[in-house]
Enzyme design. Structure first.
Site, PDB file in Angstrom:
ATOM      1  N   GLU A 269      11.408  -3.109   4.223  1.00  0.00           N
ATOM      2  CA  GLU A 269      11.538  -3.937   3.017  1.00  0.00           C
ATOM      3  C   GLU A 269      12.905  -3.838   2.374  1.00  0.00           C
ATOM      4  OE1 GLU A 269       8.946  -2.144   3.598  1.00  0.00           O
ATOM      5  OE2 GLU A 269       7.284  -3.556   3.608  1.00  0.00           O
TER       6      GLU A 269
ATOM      7  N   HIS B 266      -2.440  -0.223  -2.883  1.00  0.00           N
ATOM      8  CA  HIS B 266      -2.413  -1.637  -2.554  1.00  0.00           C
ATOM      9  C   HIS B 266      -2.940  -2.492  -3.693  1.00  0.00           C
ATOM     10  CE1 HIS B 266      -2.034   0.325   1.304  1.00  0.00           C
ATOM     11  NE2 HIS B 266      -1.586  -0.799   1.784  1.00  0.00           N
TER      12      HIS B 266
END
Lengths: 407, 484
Positions: free
Chosen positions: A143, A212
């Site tokens: 990322e 998450h």
């Protein structure tokens, strides 16, 4: 929740006598005169189609008079509509993305599994086949660097859309987003613009676990130079996606994991939504409820109960998380004098906290009661279903808060 | 080789002519001479996973003299920056590049201005090499308006978009993914240009380097990662920070080249080679073995982690400017006196630039708020997509375009026909609205975001303080419903 919401509209009959009083619904008057295309087309069980800009107010009348009708009647809304097409939220995002990629060859998408796999939430499905590997790029799991690469590419004039598979993963790219994305336009004295869009699903899902289920809007909100928007319906998802791509500023588009399968009818014509504008979901008189993303649906569910109890809440989906649309919010506060903020962020340092501060600074004189901010608990999201339910704000809590506020 | 013999044999004859040609006003032909000259690099290249380029570098007297002049300018500039910092005219961080000039100069000689360079915070000389002026450098260092970033960036944020210099970055290693992104854009646009992403031996241990390198190699990007190895990551020597200090080998599957970074010609050769390689085969790593005389920054004396003997040893044996000076004198391209004259000229140029930069004003207070966002927000996007039917028509009550000055602020008045546009404009930040009922004088009805209830003059003044673009909108009264 969403199905019920839509179903209510569908179950009631069109009633021409439900014309609103123009003086009472000032804001909706303004909206209708603005000539905005109807954003929500309701297909009635009697086959007639509701058109025109009196859309929202009519539905509010329906909500008041038929508030007990909670049964989803979606089966009845199968008659063909005369305008627009129905699709799910992720399809709306894809449509917006595709239209922009067609329109401008500089637009490209990069992210994990966006290409051949089609996107983990199917937002980019089919795009790699259509546009090739150079425009829809599968990245390795890195990322920090692919966000940095997107920003570097944006410095030269490309318009990349960086997808975080889950917003939480973008924490790894925080340095790139904060320092390079947000600040380069300023520190270069205006030489470089960064027309990048960073998007991805966030929010509390169904038992996805703590890591998450993060809400990154609170972490990103202080970064100067970026804009943040949160979509909540297929209509505004497509509109905001298109506006974000066309914007010269870096925009972070927050989607929600649980909202991808919302269905709505959206116009066939091209449209975009203004990035800095809030959406009036339900005009009202007694209290202003400010919300965004998934909490909008909890609020609307609570609104039904509230209406039954005789309250008339005004619900605004703020949509633009940075900057806040203080114009719409301010007008609403001047009318109702009471504010309730319902958000999914944590209480500490969340969007609600900033919004409370902004409202207090600007509209303090108009408030009859302290601002109430309902946020998620300051805990990592637990796995167990019951615990997770109580991490986020539930409609019952919203009802209680409004009742207390309106005493 | 033959040519160098030729020049040395003619030195006898030119010796006789020297006193005459020493005259300041005569054009010395050799300084613009483009006769090719071949010079060997100091040490051969060491390569990893590729063929090393040849040690013989093609150059010309003109190029060598320009190397000398530019490096002398860079050296003088950095030393002047040192004095300015100690005089507290430059604040914050100041990372000086003296000792490493050969890397910046050699790289420029091997590439074009269409290629991109991105580097970390030790960027003053790289900026100069890319075409920046001394005035811009000193003004930016002192935080003045004439700086390359208008005083808002500082020492670590020099940028020059028109000649492909992408900065100027403060966070160690963060520029490497940006550099790979630049290379991606070059590949996307099929430019046939490359990107040089520079970083230090300290940044070579950053994870994002390897992430970006992996992606660049996967996607075949024309990215060249250049490690300026000055052997110290701030205060930590490279042997204490890196298990494997062979930075050019760290790419594993990516080819690498180790270059003597104090030899401008070797750097030039390596960069030319790397550019050809990257355009065909994807990324490459170059390790420049170089040295910085100053400490890491002005707050670091630079002698606590290394000995003064080491520093003076390098200065004596490997100084890049001395190297070029010896080359020029050996090939008789200029006399000692001429070189000294060049240095004097350079010193004067730098002093002049500093004096001019000192006169440059500080940025206006309103500059605090400019360039945070690109102007326009949703406005232009709305107009373009929705077919708003609006035009910036400069009529106001049938009068010609109204604009003017109130005090020292410019304002423009626009008429907007469509409501969609109006609605969008309303929520834009720096926008004021007014309505002109039936052609009468404008009446301010609503403002946005904190500026409620201002009068015209007050409005303009308050915008002036923040230097916002002021747009006053006039609408027919019948449509004016924006009441507070």
């Amino acid at each position: 929740m969403a199905a019920i919401f839509l179903g209510v509209g569908a179950a009631t009959a069109l009633s021409p006598s439900n014309c609103f009083d123009s003086k009472k619904f000032q804001l909706s008057t303004r909206r209708s005169l603005s000539g905005r295309k109807p954003w929500f087309l309701v297909v009635r069980s009697d086959g007639s189609v509701n058109l025109g800009s009196n859309q929202r107010s009519r539905r509010t009348q329906q909500l008041i008079t038929n508030a007990v009708a909670t049964k989803a009647d979606s089966a009845a809304s199968t008659s063909a509509s005369k305008q627009g097409h129905e699709l799910l939220l992720f399809e709306a995002l894809r449509e917006g993305l595709e239209e922009e990629m067609d329109r401008d060859p500089h637009v490209c998408v990069m992210g994990e599994d966006v290409g051949h796999y089609g996107g983990s939430y199917k937002v980019t499905k089919g795009l790699a086949d259509k546009y090739g590997d150079l425009r829809v790029l599968d990245t390795p799991i890195a990322e920090n660097s692919f966000t940095g690469m997107g920003i570097g590419a944006a410095m030269t004039g490309l318009r990349p859309i960086v997808e975080g598979m889950n917003m939480g993963f973008l924490l790894l790219a925080f340095n790139q987003i904060s320092n390079n994305c947000g600040m380069l336009h300023y520190t270069s004295g205006g030489q470089f613009t960064i027309p990048i869009v960073i998007r991805g699903p966030g929010g509390v899902g169904r038992q996805l676990g703590a890591e998450h289920s993060q809400r990154l809007e609170s972490y990103f909100q202080s970064i100067p130079g970026i804009q943040m928007v949160a979509c909540s319906t297929p209509y505004n998802a497509k509109g905001l996606m298109k506006a974000a791509i066309r914007s010269e500023n870096p925009v972070i588009l927050f989607e929600h994991v649980l909202l991808y399968n919302l269905k709505e009818r959206i116009p066939d014509e091209e449209y975009i939504c203004n990035l800095e504008e809030a959406e009036m979901v339900r005009p009202g008189e007694h209290v202003t409820i400010l919300t965004y993303s998934r909490m909008r649906y909890h609020v609307m569910q609570a609104a039904k109960t509230l209406v039954n109890k005789g309250y008339d809440p005004e619900v605004i989906d703020i949509r633009s998380l940075k900057p806040f649309d203080l114009y719409t919010i301010g007008n609403s506060i001047k009318k109702t004098h009471r504010v309730l903020i319902v958000e999914e962020c944590m209480r500490t340092g969340g969007i609600g906290a900033s919004l409370t501060a902004a409202i207090t600074e600007n509209f303090h004189d108009y408030l009859d009661a302290p601002i109430v901010c309902l946020s998620s608990q300051d805990v990592p999201t637990p796995y167990a279903g019951t615990l997770e339910e109580w991490t986020v704000v539930q409609p019952a809590q919203i009802v209680t808060a409004v009742e207390q506020l309106c005493q | 080789m033959a040519l160098s013999k030729l020049s040395s044999s003619s030195s006898l004859s030119t010796n006789i002519l020297k006193p005459l040609t020493n005259s300041f006003f005569l054009h010395r032909p050799i300084s613009t001479d483009t006769t090719p000259l071949t010079i060997e690099t100091s040490v051969p290249f060491t390569s990893h996973q590729c063929e090393a380029p040849s040690r013989s570098v093609e150059t010309t007297p003109k190029e060598l003299l320009s190397f000398f002049r530019q490096m002398a300018t860079m050296r003088r500039m950095e030393i002047a920056a040192d004095s300015l910092y100690k005089a507290k005219l430059v604040r914050g961080f100041c990372h000086l590049y003296d000792g490493q000039e050969a890397v910046a100069i050699g790289m420029e000689a091997g590439i074009t201005k269409k290629d991109s360079i991105i580097t970390a915070y030790r960027d003053h000389c790289t900026f100069l090499g890319r075409g920046g002026t001394l005035l811009e450098v000193f003004s930016e260092l002192m935080g003045r308006k004439d700086g390359c970033s208008h005083g808002k960036g500082g020492s670590m944020h020099f940028y020059k978009k028109d000649s492909g210099f992408y900065g100027g970055h403060g966070i160690v290693g963060a520029q490497i993914p940006l550099g790979c992104g630049l290379a991606f854009a070059q590949k996307y646009s099929k430019d046939e240009t490359v990107t040089f992403a520079l970083y230090g031996d300290g940044a070579a241990n950053q994870g994002q380097l390897f992430e970006a390198l992996n992606i660049a190699a996967l996607w075949d990007l024309p990215a060249i990662l250049v490690c300026e190895n000055n052997h110290y990551g701030m205060g930590t020597a490279e042997w204490r920070a890196a298990k494997s200090p062979s930075y050019y080998k760290r790419g594993d599957y990516v080819p690498g080249l180790k270059v003597d970074g104090m030899d401008a010609l070797a750097v030039k050769q390596a960069c030319k080679f790397a550019k050809e390689h990257a355009l065909k085969n994807g990324p490459m790593i170059l390790e420049m073995d170089t040295y910085r005389y100053h400490g890491h920054s002005m707050s670091d004396p630079g002698s606590t982690y290394r000995t003064r003997d080491e520093i003076s040893g390098v200065r004596q044996e490997r100084d890049p400017i001395e190297r070029i000076r010896k080359l020029i004198l050996a090939h008789d391209l200029a006399t000692e006196k001429e070189l000294k004259d060049i240095e004097k000229e350079v010193r004067k140029e730098v002093d002049d630039a500093i004096a001019k930069a000192k006169e440059s004003p500080m940025p206006e207070p309103s500059e605090l708020f400019t360039n945070v966002y690109v102007k326009g927000y949703g406005v232009e996007t709305a107009a373009s997509a929705v077919g708003c039917g609006w035009t910036w028509s400069e009529k106001l009550n049938n009068r010609k375009s109204d604009g003017g000055m109130t005090g020292d602020v410019c304002y423009r008045i626009y008429t907007i026909d469509s409501y969609k546009a109006v609605r969008y404009l309303q929520t834009s930040w720096q926008l004021a609205m007014c309505s002109a009922p039936n052609g009468g004088p404008p009446l301010f009805l609503s403002l946005i975001f904190r500026l409620f209830y201002c009068h015209v003059a007050q409005l303009i003044k308050s915008h002036a303080d923040k230097r916002h673009r002021l747009i006053v909108v006039s609408l027919p009264a019948s449509q004016a419903t924006f009441k507070l």
